[in-house]
Scaffold this motif. Sequence first.
Motif, PDB file in Angstrom:
ATOM      1  N   ASP A 264     -43.332  31.859 -14.706  1.00 32.96           N
ATOM      2  CA  ASP A 264     -42.081  31.426 -15.615  1.00 32.96           C
ATOM      3  C   ASP A 264     -42.160  30.343 -16.401  1.00 32.96           C
ATOM      4  O   ASP A 264     -43.082  29.503 -16.443  1.00 32.96           O
ATOM      5  N   ASN A 265     -41.213  30.170 -17.134  1.00 34.11           N
ATOM      6  CA  ASN A 265     -41.185  28.932 -18.178  1.00 34.11           C
ATOM      7  C   ASN A 265     -41.079  27.670 -17.179  1.00 34.11           C
ATOM      8  O   ASN A 265     -40.426  27.666 -16.081  1.00 34.11           O
ATOM      9  N   ILE A 266     -41.911  26.484 -17.527  1.00 31.88           N
ATOM     10  CA  ILE A 266     -41.415  25.362 -16.745  1.00 31.88           C
ATOM     11  C   ILE A 266     -41.174  24.220 -17.462  1.00 31.88           C
ATOM     12  O   ILE A 266     -41.644  23.827 -18.434  1.00 31.88           O
ATOM     13  N   SER A 267     -40.077  23.606 -16.867  1.00 34.56           N
ATOM     14  CA  SER A 267     -39.383  22.386 -17.486  1.00 34.56           C
ATOM     15  C   SER A 267     -39.379  21.110 -16.294  1.00 34.56           C
ATOM     16  O   SER A 267     -39.126  21.408 -15.310  1.00 34.56           O
ATOM     17  N   VAL A 268     -40.196  19.975 -17.056  1.00 35.29           N
ATOM     18  CA  VAL A 268     -40.089  18.893 -15.981  1.00 35.29           C
ATOM     19  C   VAL A 268     -39.767  17.761 -16.583  1.00 35.29           C
ATOM     20  O   VAL A 268     -39.965  17.457 -17.754  1.00 35.29           O
ATOM     21  N   VAL A 269     -39.010  16.878 -15.880  1.00 36.48           N
ATOM     22  CA  VAL A 269     -38.253  15.621 -16.365  1.00 36.48           C
ATOM     23  C   VAL A 269     -38.698  14.666 -15.370  1.00 36.48           C
ATOM     24  O   VAL A 269     -38.249  14.712 -14.124  1.00 36.48           O
ATOM     25  N   VAL A 270     -39.421  13.377 -15.504  1.00 30.02           N
ATOM     26  CA  VAL A 270     -39.921  12.194 -14.747  1.00 30.02           C
ATOM     27  C   VAL A 270     -39.318  11.155 -15.057  1.00 30.02           C
ATOM     28  O   VAL A 270     -39.609  10.825 -16.201  1.00 30.02           O
ATOM     29  N   TYR A 271     -38.712  10.210 -13.948  1.00 31.47           N
ATOM     30  CA  TYR A 271     -38.545   8.868 -14.635  1.00 31.47           C
ATOM     31  C   TYR A 271     -38.665   7.998 -13.419  1.00 31.47           C
ATOM     32  O   TYR A 271     -38.452   8.235 -12.211  1.00 31.47           O
ATOM     33  N   ARG A 272     -39.125   6.739 -13.811  1.00 29.19           N
ATOM     34  CA  ARG A 272     -39.633   5.886 -12.659  1.00 29.19           C
ATOM     35  C   ARG A 272     -38.789   4.482 -12.930  1.00 29.19           C
ATOM     36  O   ARG A 272     -38.761   4.236 -14.064  1.00 29.19           O
ATOM     37  N   ILE A 273     -38.505   3.874 -11.787  1.00 25.21           N
ATOM     38  CA  ILE A 273     -37.957   2.643 -11.885  1.00 25.21           C
ATOM     39  C   ILE A 273     -38.995   1.584 -11.873  1.00 25.21           C
ATOM     40  O   ILE A 273     -39.383   1.459 -10.663  1.00 25.21           O
ATOM     41  N   LEU A 274     -39.386   0.875 -13.028  1.00 23.09           N
ATOM     42  CA  LEU A 274     -40.565   0.312 -12.827  1.00 23.09           C
ATOM     43  C   LEU A 274     -40.224  -1.304 -12.324  1.00 23.09           C
ATOM     44  O   LEU A 274     -40.842  -1.709 -11.524  1.00 23.09           O
ATOM     45  N   ASP A 275     -39.128  -1.817 -13.001  1.00 22.70           N
ATOM     46  CA  ASP A 275     -38.726  -3.259 -12.342  1.00 22.70           C
ATOM     47  C   ASP A 275     -37.333  -3.441 -12.487  1.00 22.70           C
ATOM     48  O   ASP A 275     -36.504  -2.733 -13.513  1.00 22.70           O
ATOM     49  N   GLN A 276     -36.695  -4.473 -12.092  1.00 20.23           N
ATOM     50  CA  GLN A 276     -35.413  -4.838 -12.252  1.00 20.23           C
ATOM     51  C   GLN A 276     -35.252  -6.309 -13.040  1.00 20.23           C
ATOM     52  O   GLN A 276     -36.031  -7.094 -12.703  1.00 20.23           O
TER      53      GLN A 276
END
Length: 295
Positions: A264-276
């Motif tokens: 199938d079609n593949i969609s991926v979104v990733v986000y990381r919380i690096l620091d505050q």
Amino acid sequence: MSKIHLDMAGASDIGCMRSENQDHFLIADLRRQLIIRETDLSEMKRGELFGCREGNLFVVADGMGGHQGGERASRTAVKATARYVLDMMQWFLKLSPDGEQDFVDELSNSLRVIQERVWSQSESSGRGMGTTVTMSYLLWPKMYVVHAGDSRCYLFREQRLTQLTTDHTIAQQMLDAGVLSEDDAALSRWRHVLWNCVGGGDERVRPEAIISRLEVGDVVLLCSDGLTGMVNDQVIASILSGSRSSDDAVARLIDAAKASGGKDNISVVVYRILDQVQDECADDSYKATVTTIVE
């Protein structure tokens, strides 16, 4: 008051067996904005003032509905989501703990509005079509997820992967009701049959809403079932753990899905919380950058 540094990335791939890509995704920032039309200050003419970033919007949509119908449905959904969230600026500016449920209700209503847009497009094109929508709105430290369909939102924290959304499939309903188990061969025929999506029939969408409090070090994954249908949670967790960046994680997840068949079609979104970090707008003064508009 504090804000965060994010490492964000997304991609969509046609996969190995489809003739078109019916997935779409979006990553966007929403900020306080003031557009300058006229002024006698030369350094600010025809510009935009941006204040502190109010939040981040992430969307994955997986369309369905025959040749080009699904692509049109998911495209319409992503564009309508961005427009609706932008029009909700008033909520972001005044959001307080007491008004949080109203805010979630307003986000959930976005899927109903989007469904009307998809229905309208379906009527004009003469073909039925629908789409999943999984939306994550990050307003640190809270994440608000609104969802319909079988695309997913995961939270990866301290080496543990947790699926936050529920698959709105007949198969999941059967599992929840105890009618079938994961080992039943009959379950496979129902894994991709949706009982809830945006468009796709006459039924009104039933948005699922989740609120999570994020922490530094968390990783959030949004994806279509082109990933999860090919790659199990254990492998997904291993890739997220071993990736150098969100870009790296997105590329490796898509490669893993394609290596497993890419049906199938593949969609991926990733986000990381690096620091505050301390928010530069924490004081009462208004600080802004100016971007010139070329007309």
